[in-house]
Scaffold this active site. Structure first.
Site: not given
Ligand code: LAG
Ligand code: CA
Length: 479
Positions: A192, A225, A188
């Site tokens: 980032h 992701e 996930d």
């Protein structure tokens, strides 16, 4: 790390969004295993913040790495992995390690742990202030890679994966589930996190468990992701040396096609070269748990179960086409995009009820993976193996057809006109059962029968008004 470790020719996973572990195990045994699915992606398994009204997205706010959520605890997780592996269905876990929760007071988790979120104290891990990026900032400029990776995404407290201690906690968690028999992870919010930090973390992971039946030295399947639709600082290609990347462009573009905004004939060279990653780097879907409800990226072209005819056609194309590793979405019904899964008044998730006559789900679960047309296309993909696209045909408009070597053949009609054509199928002569309008039961085809002549030609008929604009035949289903 790009191999999903499917058993035999199995080739598709399903995301059983928010399902409980015991129900997933039952589904592996009674449906996924026998029908040829290769694996299941499960929703995040580690303890999360309990939020008011129990939105689905509370699971993306971890409080600890204890396996304890509304889906079940560590022992039901372990038992699910075992039972699914035993019927050749692999388990993939959605891993949330970019961040912990956002601010909440009090912060109580699904496993009973507490946290002091504003001081970044998560004693159940434990993590404390120094384990998070500083100074605290929030992401607003996606053209600044450092900001995207070191600042908070929607107020979610951002872990610093360059810290050895943080790395060690993440590695410990993933190794624990590898040893319980999982085959892979969805990472996930990978965008980032810094690729160089992920690289270190991945390199410290155990090999897959030989005790759970994986060949020696198998590496964890990793799909990340990274939403990259162009125009931002961070590129999906920065992550492909580490594992696969979820290719978000795929569902956006196909959604647009099957909504009728673009003629299907242009799909002739679908795949590499459409701004898509190389096939071996991509994991693809028509929709996911975010973009089916307007979260994440994708926008209005994303197709979902709410437009069933177009959705099934797009999914049929996804599964018939050799590009990428494919995933099928399995949803619960919603109108409010925040609402969580079907649950009782105590917040316990309900088990899906299955209609014994139709095999479809009731009580709030959609179970797209059980829809006849989708489930049959999973078999089609398995039979097609790695064979290339041959015998492409189109009407210079919205009707197309192609074969996968000489194993399988599909035709799609998204036109206002009927499709009535003699087409080269590439298949050996014989009688085939169209698996979209029916199936073979007791050696009889309950749908359309298609006769392929000695020259490989068959007459194909898909009325514009048909319930499904698809016809699909393959060598596994002759009648
Ligand atoms: C993901 N990929 O990068 C997940 O696929 C996506 O579902 C996650 O967001 C996100 N990353 C963070 O893991 C979801 C919801 C957000 C939600 C977040 C945390 O799409 O809307 O944020 O999970 O629960 C929510 C509120 C925000 C609020 C935040 C912090 O919607 O308004 O700021 O919680 O309290
Ligand atoms: Ca980050």
């Amino acid at each position: 790390q790009k191999d999903p470790h499917y058993k035999d020719d199995r080739d598709t996973m399903v995301h059983l969004f928010e399902w409980k572990f015991d129900d997933i195990a039952d589904e592996c045994e009674r449906f996924l295993g026998p029908m040829g699915y290769g694996g299941v992606q499960v929703s995040p398994i580690n303890e999360n913040l309990i939020m008011r009204n129990r939105p689905w997205y509370e699971r993306y706010q971890p409080l600890s790495f204890k396996i304890n959520t509304r889906s079940g605890n560590e022992s039901s997780f372990a038992s699910m992995v075992k039972r699914c592996n035993a019927v050749d269905v692999r388990i993939y876990v959605d891993i949330v390690v970019n961040h912990m929760s956002g601010d909440a007071n009090p912060a109580v988790g699904t496993g009973g742990s507490t946290a002091n979120t504003s001081s970044r104290s998560y004693p159940a891990v434990p993590f404390s202030f120094a384990d998070f990026h500083q100074p605290v900032c929030s992401i607003s400029n996606y053209n600044n890679a450092t900001e995207v990776r070191n600042c908070e995404l929607s107020g979610l407290h951002d872990l610093d994966q360059s810290k050895e201690y943080v790395r060690s906690k993440i590695v410990e968690f993933i190794n624990r589930i590898i040893d319980l028999g999982v085959a892979g992870i969805r990472v996930d919010a990978a965008k980032h996190m810094w690729p160089q930090d992920l690289k270190v973390i991945y390199s410290r992971l155990n090999n897959l468990s030989v005790a759970h039946g994986f060949p020696a030295k198998s590496r964890l399947f990793i799909y990340q992701e990274v939403i990259d639709l162009g125009g931002e600082a961070i590129k999906k290609g920065e992550y492909t040396s580490l594992g696969r990347v979820i290719e978000f462009t795929f569902g956006i573009v196909l959604g647009n096609f099957f909504r009728g905004n673009e003629q299907l004939k242009f799909l002739k060279n679908w795949g590499n070269g459409w701004g898509l990653l190389p096939s071996e780097d991509a994991l693809v879907m028509i929709d996911n748990h975010d973009n089916q409800r307007g979260h994440g990226a994708g926008g209005a072209t994303i197709l979902t179960y709410k437009l069933p005819k177009q959705y099934k056609m797009a999914t049929a194309f996804e599964l018939a086409h050799p590009y990428g590793t494919t995933r099928v979405m399995s949803s619960f019904n919603f109108t409010d995009p925040s609402i969580g899964p079907p649950a009782d008044k105590n917040g316990s998730i309900l088990s899906p009820e299955i209609d014994p006559k139709t095999g479809t789900c009731k009580n709030g679960w959609i179970c797209e993976h059980r829809w006849h047309q989708i489930q049959q296309m999973v078999v089609f993909r398995l039979v097609a193996k790695n064979d290339p696209i041959n015998n492409w045909w189109d009407n210079d408009g919205d009707q197309i057809a192609f074969s996968r070597g000489s194993n399988a053949f599909i035709a799609l009609n998204n036109d206002d006109e009927d499709l009535k054509q003699s087409l080269v199928t590439g298949l050996p002569a014989g009688k085939y059962c169209d698996v979209i309008t029916g199936q073979v039961k007791n050696n009889k085809c309950t749908g359309k029968t298609v006769e392929v002549g000695k020259n490989g030609v068959a007459f194909v008929d898909i009325p514009a008004s048909a319930e499904d604009g698809v016809l699909a035949i393959h060598i596994g289903r002759q009648s």
